[in-house]
Scaffold this motif. Structure first.
Motif, mmCIF file in Angstrom:
data_model
loop_
_atom_site.group_PDB
_atom_site.id
_atom_site.type_symbol
_atom_site.label_atom_id
_atom_site.label_comp_id
_atom_site.label_asym_id
_atom_site.label_seq_id
_atom_site.Cartn_x
_atom_site.Cartn_y
_atom_site.Cartn_z
ATOM 1 N N ILE A 92 29.509 4.963 73.603
ATOM 2 C CA ILE A 92 29.994 4.097 72.502
ATOM 3 C C ILE A 92 28.834 4.157 71.365
ATOM 4 O O ILE A 92 29.841 4.010 69.829
ATOM 5 C CB ILE A 92 29.892 2.859 72.609
ATOM 6 N N PRO A 93 27.439 3.809 71.271
ATOM 7 C CA PRO A 93 26.744 3.535 70.185
ATOM 8 C C PRO A 93 26.661 5.178 69.427
ATOM 9 O O PRO A 93 27.298 5.412 68.035
ATOM 10 C CB PRO A 93 25.424 4.214 70.428
ATOM 11 N N ASP A 94 26.979 6.395 70.090
ATOM 12 C CA ASP A 94 27.320 7.342 69.601
ATOM 13 C C ASP A 94 28.309 7.555 68.307
ATOM 14 O O ASP A 94 28.304 8.050 67.666
ATOM 15 C CB ASP A 94 26.981 8.784 70.687
ATOM 16 N N ILE A 95 29.136 7.684 69.223
ATOM 17 C CA ILE A 95 30.511 7.554 68.193
ATOM 18 C C ILE A 95 30.648 6.085 67.373
ATOM 19 O O ILE A 95 31.071 6.698 65.792
ATOM 20 C CB ILE A 95 31.987 6.758 69.150
ATOM 21 N N PHE A 96 30.461 5.574 67.385
ATOM 22 C CA PHE A 96 29.913 4.524 66.116
ATOM 23 C C PHE A 96 29.450 4.774 65.431
ATOM 24 O O PHE A 96 28.992 4.861 63.834
ATOM 25 C CB PHE A 96 29.453 2.806 66.449
ATOM 26 N N ARG A 97 28.260 5.833 65.707
ATOM 27 C CA ARG A 97 27.246 6.739 64.249
ATOM 28 C C ARG A 97 28.091 7.324 63.994
ATOM 29 O O ARG A 97 28.035 7.497 62.809
ATOM 30 C CB ARG A 97 26.101 6.201 64.923
ATOM 31 N N LYS A 98 28.679 8.250 64.658
ATOM 32 C CA LYS A 98 30.053 9.137 64.087
ATOM 33 C C LYS A 98 30.710 8.887 62.968
ATOM 34 O O LYS A 98 31.504 9.843 61.353
ATOM 35 C CB LYS A 98 30.323 10.199 65.125
ATOM 36 N N LEU A 99 31.340 7.106 63.816
ATOM 37 C CA LEU A 99 32.477 6.757 62.184
ATOM 38 C C LEU A 99 31.794 5.731 62.116
ATOM 39 O O LEU A 99 32.435 5.774 60.515
ATOM 40 C CB LEU A 99 33.212 6.080 62.926
ATOM 41 N N LYS A 100 30.195 5.977 61.651
ATOM 42 C CA LYS A 100 29.844 4.932 60.542
ATOM 43 C C LYS A 100 29.861 3.612 60.437
ATOM 44 O O LYS A 100 30.288 2.588 59.478
ATOM 45 C CB LYS A 100 29.800 5.756 58.565
ATOM 46 N N LEU A 101 30.659 3.029 61.596
ATOM 47 C CA LEU A 101 30.589 2.334 61.765
ATOM 48 C C LEU A 101 29.192 0.677 62.671
ATOM 49 O O LEU A 101 28.239 1.631 62.856
ATOM 50 C CB LEU A 101 31.860 1.756 62.886
ATOM 51 N N PRO A 102 29.231 -0.436 61.746
ATOM 52 C CA PRO A 102 27.908 -1.398 62.282
ATOM 53 C C PRO A 102 27.714 -0.878 63.941
ATOM 54 O O PRO A 102 28.802 -1.273 64.648
ATOM 55 C CB PRO A 102 28.767 -2.136 61.472
ATOM 56 N N LEU A 103 26.177 -0.834 64.170
ATOM 57 C CA LEU A 103 25.939 -0.988 65.512
ATOM 58 C C LEU A 103 25.042 -2.349 65.332
ATOM 59 O O LEU A 103 24.285 -2.528 66.362
ATOM 60 C CB LEU A 103 24.496 -0.451 65.330
ATOM 61 N N ASN A 104 26.489 -3.317 65.625
ATOM 62 C CA ASN A 104 26.284 -5.357 65.724
ATOM 63 C C ASN A 104 26.914 -5.425 67.222
ATOM 64 O O ASN A 104 27.285 -4.573 67.637
ATOM 65 C CB ASN A 104 26.559 -5.398 64.958
ATOM 66 N N GLU A 105 27.040 -6.647 66.783
ATOM 67 C CA GLU A 105 28.190 -7.570 68.246
ATOM 68 C C GLU A 105 29.976 -7.012 68.617
ATOM 69 O O GLU A 105 30.035 -6.877 69.629
ATOM 70 C CB GLU A 105 28.687 -8.997 67.410
ATOM 71 N N ARG A 106 30.292 -6.050 67.393
ATOM 72 C CA ARG A 106 31.769 -5.317 68.119
ATOM 73 C C ARG A 106 31.551 -4.451 68.411
ATOM 74 O O ARG A 106 31.932 -4.239 69.577
ATOM 75 C CB ARG A 106 31.851 -5.367 66.748
ATOM 76 N N MET A 107 30.221 -3.644 67.990
ATOM 77 C CA MET A 107 29.597 -2.675 69.319
ATOM 78 C C MET A 107 29.438 -2.617 71.024
ATOM 79 O O MET A 107 30.158 -2.244 71.306
ATOM 80 C CB MET A 107 29.085 -1.520 68.490
ATOM 81 N N LYS A 108 28.886 -3.965 70.839
ATOM 82 C CA LYS A 108 28.243 -4.302 72.030
ATOM 83 C C LYS A 108 30.115 -4.882 73.096
ATOM 84 O O LYS A 108 29.952 -4.897 73.996
ATOM 85 C CB LYS A 108 27.614 -5.410 71.987
ATOM 86 N N TYR A 109 30.472 -5.595 72.274
ATOM 87 C CA TYR A 109 31.587 -5.976 72.226
ATOM 88 C C TYR A 109 32.669 -4.860 73.178
ATOM 89 O O TYR A 109 33.190 -4.700 73.709
ATOM 90 C CB TYR A 109 32.633 -6.810 71.741
ATOM 91 N N VAL A 110 32.715 -3.462 72.558
ATOM 92 C CA VAL A 110 33.854 -2.669 72.768
ATOM 93 C C VAL A 110 33.131 -1.768 73.956
ATOM 94 O O VAL A 110 33.858 -1.716 74.660
ATOM 95 C CB VAL A 110 33.637 -2.017 71.742
ATOM 96 N N GLN A 111 31.511 -1.816 73.775
ATOM 97 C CA GLN A 111 30.705 -1.561 75.130
ATOM 98 C C GLN A 111 31.131 -1.974 76.615
ATOM 99 O O GLN A 111 31.068 -1.164 77.071
ATOM 100 C CB GLN A 111 29.600 -1.224 74.781
ATOM 101 N N LYS A 112 31.417 -3.277 76.393
ATOM 102 C CA LYS A 112 31.651 -4.152 77.472
ATOM 103 C C LYS A 112 33.448 -3.371 77.607
ATOM 104 O O LYS A 112 33.225 -3.788 79.107
ATOM 105 C CB LYS A 112 31.372 -5.509 76.807
ATOM 106 N N LEU A 113 33.479 -3.368 76.718
ATOM 107 C CA LEU A 113 35.522 -2.898 77.168
ATOM 108 C C LEU A 113 35.516 -2.089 77.602
ATOM 109 O O LEU A 113 36.194 -1.904 78.718
ATOM 110 C CB LEU A 113 36.688 -3.659 76.104
ATOM 111 N N VAL A 114 34.738 -0.920 77.119
ATOM 112 C CA VAL A 114 34.844 0.224 78.147
ATOM 113 C C VAL A 114 33.950 0.753 79.144
ATOM 114 O O VAL A 114 34.553 0.933 80.528
ATOM 115 C CB VAL A 114 34.355 1.360 77.405
ATOM 116 N N ASP A 115 33.078 -0.445 79.599
ATOM 117 C CA ASP A 115 32.449 -0.293 80.617
ATOM 118 C C ASP A 115 33.507 -0.994 81.989
ATOM 119 O O ASP A 115 33.647 -1.210 82.729
ATOM 120 C CB ASP A 115 30.895 -1.163 81.078
#
Length: 89
Positions: A2-25
């Motif tokens: 997920i962090p790699d995808i967020f970096r490629k899409l130039k999305l912020p690596l904040n709480e929303r990324m952690k939320y998406v990561q938890k959903l994926v897990d």
């Protein structure tokens, strides 16, 4: 992943990324809970791991349980229809 995808899409690596990561897990956990026999501890583990994001997980579980109940009703009606047809022969 997920962090790699967020970096490629130039999305912020904040709480929303952690939320998406938890959903994926946790995304396959409700499917496992839709099996015929589930334990209370399996439900507790999911709720514990979902943490504050429990609302989303509970919504998924609710949808899956509703679907399972609907499928049981369909199977029951099919079985009763088949028994009525077979007794008519």
């Amino acid at each position: 992943m997920i962090p790699d995808i967020f970096r490629k899409l130039k999305l912020p690596l904040n709480e929303r990324m952690k939320y998406v990561q938890k959903l994926v897990d946790l995304h396959l956990r409700p499917i496992a809970l839709s099996q015929e026999e589930i334990t209370d501890s399996a439900v507790r583990r999911l709720l514990f791991e979902a943490g504050d994001d429990m609302t989303t997980s509970c919504s998924y579980v609710k949808l899956i349980l509703h679907r399972r109940m609907r499928l049981k009703k369909q199977n029951t009606s099919k079985t009763s229809d088949m028994s009525v047809k077979s007794s008519g022969n």
